[in-house]
Design a protein around this motif. Sequence first.
Motif, PDB file in Angstrom:
ATOM      1  N   PHE A   1      26.372  -7.287 -24.738  1.00 34.55           N
ATOM      2  CA  PHE A   1      27.912  -7.561 -25.267  1.00 34.55           C
ATOM      3  C   PHE A   1      28.071  -8.283 -26.707  1.00 34.55           C
ATOM      4  O   PHE A   1      29.200  -8.163 -27.042  1.00 34.55           O
ATOM      5  N   MET A   2      26.957  -8.421 -27.275  1.00 35.81           N
ATOM      6  CA  MET A   2      27.109  -8.945 -28.666  1.00 35.81           C
ATOM      7  C   MET A   2      28.117  -8.232 -29.634  1.00 35.81           C
ATOM      8  O   MET A   2      28.955  -8.850 -30.220  1.00 35.81           O
ATOM      9  N   PRO A   3      28.173  -6.909 -29.662  1.00 38.22           N
ATOM     10  CA  PRO A   3      28.833  -6.164 -30.388  1.00 38.22           C
ATOM     11  C   PRO A   3      30.262  -6.440 -30.189  1.00 38.22           C
ATOM     12  O   PRO A   3      31.270  -6.536 -30.941  1.00 38.22           O
ATOM     13  N   VAL A   4      30.773  -6.501 -28.614  1.00 32.81           N
ATOM     14  CA  VAL A   4      32.230  -6.781 -28.417  1.00 32.81           C
ATOM     15  C   VAL A   4      32.524  -8.174 -29.029  1.00 32.81           C
ATOM     16  O   VAL A   4      33.490  -8.355 -29.601  1.00 32.81           O
ATOM     17  N   TYR A   5      31.785  -9.137 -28.957  1.00 30.43           N
ATOM     18  CA  TYR A   5      32.167 -10.555 -29.219  1.00 30.43           C
ATOM     19  C   TYR A   5      32.250 -10.521 -30.743  1.00 30.43           C
ATOM     20  O   TYR A   5      33.211 -11.121 -31.268  1.00 30.43           O
ATOM     21  N   LEU A   6      31.423  -9.723 -31.436  1.00 28.10           N
ATOM     22  CA  LEU A   6      31.269  -9.694 -33.052  1.00 28.10           C
ATOM     23  C   LEU A   6      32.560  -9.232 -33.311  1.00 28.10           C
ATOM     24  O   LEU A   6      33.216  -9.766 -34.399  1.00 28.10           O
ATOM     25  N   GLU A   7      33.007  -7.805 -32.915  1.00 31.96           N
ATOM     26  CA  GLU A   7      34.052  -7.538 -33.338  1.00 31.96           C
ATOM     27  C   GLU A   7      35.366  -8.187 -32.971  1.00 31.96           C
ATOM     28  O   GLU A   7      36.409  -8.016 -33.877  1.00 31.96           O
ATOM     29  N   PHE A   8      35.428  -8.831 -31.788  1.00 33.06           N
ATOM     30  CA  PHE A   8      36.713  -9.514 -31.479  1.00 33.06           C
ATOM     31  C   PHE A   8      37.005 -10.551 -32.587  1.00 33.06           C
ATOM     32  O   PHE A   8      37.752 -10.853 -33.206  1.00 33.06           O
ATOM     33  N   ALA A   9      35.690 -11.535 -32.753  1.00 30.92           N
ATOM     34  CA  ALA A   9      35.883 -12.685 -33.733  1.00 30.92           C
ATOM     35  C   ALA A   9      36.048 -12.152 -35.065  1.00 30.92           C
ATOM     36  O   ALA A   9      37.010 -12.728 -35.884  1.00 30.92           O
ATOM     37  N   GLN A  10      35.471 -10.775 -35.526  1.00 30.09           N
ATOM     38  CA  GLN A  10      35.759 -10.383 -36.854  1.00 30.09           C
ATOM     39  C   GLN A  10      37.423  -9.967 -37.011  1.00 30.09           C
ATOM     40  O   GLN A  10      37.901 -10.176 -37.936  1.00 30.09           O
ATOM     41  N   HIS A  11      37.960  -9.521 -35.845  1.00 26.35           N
ATOM     42  CA  HIS A  11      39.562  -9.295 -35.807  1.00 26.35           C
ATOM     43  C   HIS A  11      40.329 -10.446 -36.274  1.00 26.35           C
ATOM     44  O   HIS A  11      41.056 -10.470 -37.066  1.00 26.35           O
ATOM     45  N   ILE A  12      39.833 -11.556 -35.273  1.00 23.12           N
ATOM     46  CA  ILE A  12      40.607 -12.725 -35.507  1.00 23.12           C
ATOM     47  C   ILE A  12      40.299 -13.411 -36.876  1.00 23.12           C
ATOM     48  O   ILE A  12      41.448 -13.715 -37.539  1.00 23.12           O
ATOM     49  N   LYS A  13      39.304 -13.054 -37.470  1.00 23.51           N
ATOM     50  CA  LYS A  13      39.049 -13.682 -38.760  1.00 23.51           C
ATOM     51  C   LYS A  13      39.784 -12.901 -39.867  1.00 23.51           C
ATOM     52  O   LYS A  13      40.366 -13.568 -40.723  1.00 23.51           O
ATOM     53  N   ASN A  14      39.558 -11.512 -39.832  1.00 15.32           N
ATOM     54  CA  ASN A  14      40.121 -10.545 -40.912  1.00 15.32           C
ATOM     55  C   ASN A  14      41.619 -10.589 -40.934  1.00 15.32           C
ATOM     56  O   ASN A  14      42.039 -10.413 -41.827  1.00 15.32           O
TER      57      ASN A  14
END
Length: 446
Positions: A429-442
């Motif tokens: 699931f790591m890619p899911v969490y990283l993508e989610f967090a990146q959206h929030i940040k970007n």
Amino acid sequence: MQNTILLTKEKVLRDPIHNYIYLQHQVIVDLINTREFQRLRRIKQLGTTNLTFHGAEHSRFTHSVGVYEITRRICDLFLRNYPSKSPNDGLWNDDERLVALCAALLHDLGHGAYSHTFEHIFKTNHEEMTVAIITNPETQINQVLKNVAPDFPEKVASVITKTYPNPQVVQMISSQIDADRMDYLLRDSYFTGANYGTFDLTRILRVMRPDSKGIIFDINGMHAVEDYIVSRFQMYQQVYFHPVSRAMEVILDHLLSRAHHLFEDGKLNDPLSQQFLHPFFNGTFTLQNYLALDDGILNTCFELWRNHDDPVLSNLATRFLDRQPFKSVKTSMETQALLPELRQLVTDAGFDPLYYTAVNDSFDLPYDVYNPRKDKKPTQIRLRQKDGSTAELSQESALVKAITGRQSGDERFFFPKEMLAQNQNLDIFMPVYLEFAQHIKNDHIV
């Protein structure tokens, strides 16, 4: 009748906001002692806000007696300074005192467990329930009021519905500056530890006066009224719209919604739910069912649901009871298009978006002006000039004019805090969490 007379010796309640609350009529004492009014001790004034501001443990009971006390002071000031001399002179007729005091005391009588969240789930309305409790002959409240006069319950109820013929009485309880709002701002400020809600109550009461259209304020008290408006604005921003309180409301909302869904599937059959909640889930609840519910009953249900076979119900109950709020981000017109993708990422991480995401908006008008196109027309705050003419507050106050009609608040997207966790046990699931967090940040929507 015995209930209309003054007590031989007034009773007092000690209060952290008003120091003493003076009970002078037998009917007020009798109303406070009814089972329906005592129930308000078991309903928190601010719902889930105590999970953010830990001191906010005060109840609808304490607020209601506070509104009564402010109304009593208004009546005293009006009688002392503006007593009616002739019919229709626009001054204060003290024959209206008892209906004003009773309406003030009972104005929140119909609030349900966890107040507004409960209303949203079960499509109830606390004002309608207040009127039902007052007018139902089976309630102790109704019986006490009928001891004053056979039609007295209906008179008190008409103040709640704003159909009472005397606008002075209605505006004491319900207007843009009334006993209800003044008490809850001071009381909520005190118990949350926030100083934003403080204002000069004594000064505001001194400059209030009755007239033929309701209640008006002397122009020389304008700055005290301004202070009240600003205090209300700040309390909404800093306390009532706090994102953590709203996050807990979202969990509570989803928890009750999940319980409702399980009921429809025949999977919510514990004795406590059957007794207290089934009538609401199937839409057959009576006034007695409504009055039997309070915050404690719901919390006990939630404690039982921790161990329910349904993992969503169990998890949401645990999150609520153990204060595990969702995280949230502000949304805007520019970021709306991103929300479906964020929901999909939440789904990919194993959470049902129906119960683990939400879009919640909280907005308030600090001050509103009359608009004939609106269904609900606000009561204006009117100022009395030295020559006797009147002006609406925002016409005289540059400060109030600056915020008049401007909504304050925000819209937020809520999601499980696990979506922002740095270390997940399941590497898949790591890619899911990283993508989610990146959206929030970007997208800068934190």
